[in-house]
Design a protein around this motif. Structure first.
Motif: not given
Ligand code: GAP
Length: 463
Positions: A360-361, A408-414, A417-420, A436-441
């Protein structure tokens, strides 16, 4: 938070499209780096953040964009032609080349910097402390000689002394020579500052640590002009302002420290200087220099050019040369600092209980290359709606659309690279116009009506 070393970071940034070796297909050019699609966004966001806090939002300051090539006399007056040099020394045995002051700094693990020592003092230190060549282990150096760091070239078709020009080694001098132009046209009263962002060039003897010390880099500099006698208060003000700025954009405060220059290290024209240092994997290094420069630069240009650089104080009708406080920082160093603060490898639990890891960035949303990713859950059912949402959001923010691989893979990719924020477009979106909006952190998800998404993201970009 898991640490990353420099080699891993360089590989990660290349893999993700942040930073590539310059001229790579020709074997590269030593110390030259190119910024890829994500790197250029991150760099631009850092510059915009600085510009916002130091120029746009700051009631004292205005901006400038001066030319890189300047009249040679500027560099005579500023002292760069005479003394902008490093002490160069060669090992006679293995012919490796070093900066003598850096040899001492490395030998003493940063306890003694060698700044301000004469060539004689440097030579003496190397000898008496047995500072051997780090490459071959011998103590047999050439005499120390001065090496000017400015890149020289010629303007026009004739390559003679008359046409010599230099690539600027700092943006500051473009500000000093324009002091009167800016003051007159903006009708500013002291105190006021002029900020500038731009490329600088130094023919460094020992560039290195990736983008920490390069020969081509960008600076963000503020020259803050004030009444003599008030400069040390303003010095304290900007020293804290810079620190607070770093923390506000997500730099790890635990890794920051101030390093005040003592009498030996202070430049002869400065009455106070501090470096804000960051704890890089190779140790603490200068990130931001804040210097109270007295009236040295304006006085030098006034004397050398004959132009009057004085300020007429309307409060008491006196004329004087303003004093200057200068916070100066490199864009690339700030980028490196932000990345080392943000990079994390986190352990997560899969649904079946097994442990997984994710990179996670954790960039501040204002700095993230993409603010939002739009992901259709199933391409054939949701791509049209997802494209509609992408078009709406990309008008306001840098956004990315991704319909490849499983969700799942697409979430990990984002995450990497730090996409919040990532938006999943599914049947609910098509039928009820919600996403649905997913929070990166936190990886938590909330549901929002489509027309509230933009203002939700907007509210998270403040710093
Ligand atoms: N006008 C003052 C000045 O240029 P400096 O300490 O030489 O002062 C200011 O440079 C900042 O510019 C440094 O703190 C650093 O962040 C950045 N910088 C300087 N030389 C650099 C280089 N070779 N590569 C990358 N950044 C550099």
């Amino acid at each position: 938070m898991q640490k990353i070393n420099l080699e891993e970071l360089v590989a990660f940034l290349k893999e993700q499209g942040f930073v590539f070796q310059g001229s790579e297909i020709y074997g590269g050019l030593a110390n030259a780096w190119d910024y890829g699609p994500l790197g250029v966004e991150l760099k631009n966001n850092i510059k915009q953040a600085w510009w916002k806090k130091f120029v746009k939002q700051n009631k004292y300051n205005v901006g400038l964009d001066a030319a890189i090539l300047m009249n040679k006399e500027v560099w005579v007056a500023s002292g760069h032609i005479g003394s902008f040099s490093d002490p160069l020394v060669d090992c006679k045995k293995c012919h490796s080349r070093f900066r003598a002051d850096k040899l001492i700094e490395d030998f003493t693990h940063g306890e003694i910097t060698g700044d301000g020592m004469s060539n004689e003092q440097l030579t003496e230190f190397l000898k008496t402390n047995n500072v051997v060549c780090p490459v071959c282990g011998q103590l047999d150096y050439t005499d120390i000689r001065k090496f000017n760091l400015m890149f020289k070239t010629f303007q026009g078709v004739v390559e003679d002394a008359k046409n010599e020009v230099y690539l600027r080694p700092e943006t500051a001098q473009g500000i000093f020579v324009n002091f009167k132009n800016v003051q007159r046209t903006t009708r500013r009263k002291l105190p006021f500052g002029i900020g500038q962002i731009g490329k600088s060039f130094r023919n460094e003897i020992t560039p290195g640590n990736f983008i920490f010390r390069t020969r081509e880099f960008e600076q963000m500099e503020l020259e803050f002009f004030c009444k003599p006698g008030t400069e040390l208060d303003w010095f304290k003000y900007w020293r804290k302002f810079c620190w607070d700025f770093l923390v506000s954009i997500g730099v790890d405060e635990k890794k920051l420290r101030y390093r005040d220059h003592d009498k030996e290290e202070l430049s002869f024209y400065s009455n106070a200087t501090t470096d804000i240092e960051f704890d890089f994997p190779w140790g603490f290094g200068e990130l931001w220099g804040i210097a109270s420069r007295t009236n040295y630069d304006l006085n030098a240009h006034q004397t050398h050019s004959g132009a009057n650089m004085e300020y007429l104080d309307p409060d008491d009708n006196t004329k004087y040369l303003p004093y200057v406080v200068e916070p100066s920082v490199g864009v690339e160093r700030m980028l490196l600092t932000v990345l080392f603060s943000a990079y994390d490898v986190e352990e997560t639990k899969k649904e079946d209980g097994r442990v997984d890891t994710r990179v996670v960035l954790r960039l501040h949303p204002a700095l993230a290359p993409y603010k939002v990713a739009v992901l259709p859950l199933i391409k054939k059912n949701h791509a049209d709606k997802a494209n509609e949402i992408y078009d709406m959001l990309s008008d306001k923010f840098s956004a990315v659309y991704d319909e490849t691989a499983n969700i799942g893979k697409r979430y990990r990719r984002q995450d990497a690279i730090g996409t919040p924020f990532t938006i999943c477009v599914d049947d609910e979106t098509v039928n009820n116009n919600t996403v649905t909006i997913r929070d990166r952190d936190t990886m938590e998800q909330i549901t929002l009506p489509v027309d509230e998404v933009a203002s939700y993201i907007e509210s998270k970009l403040k710093f």
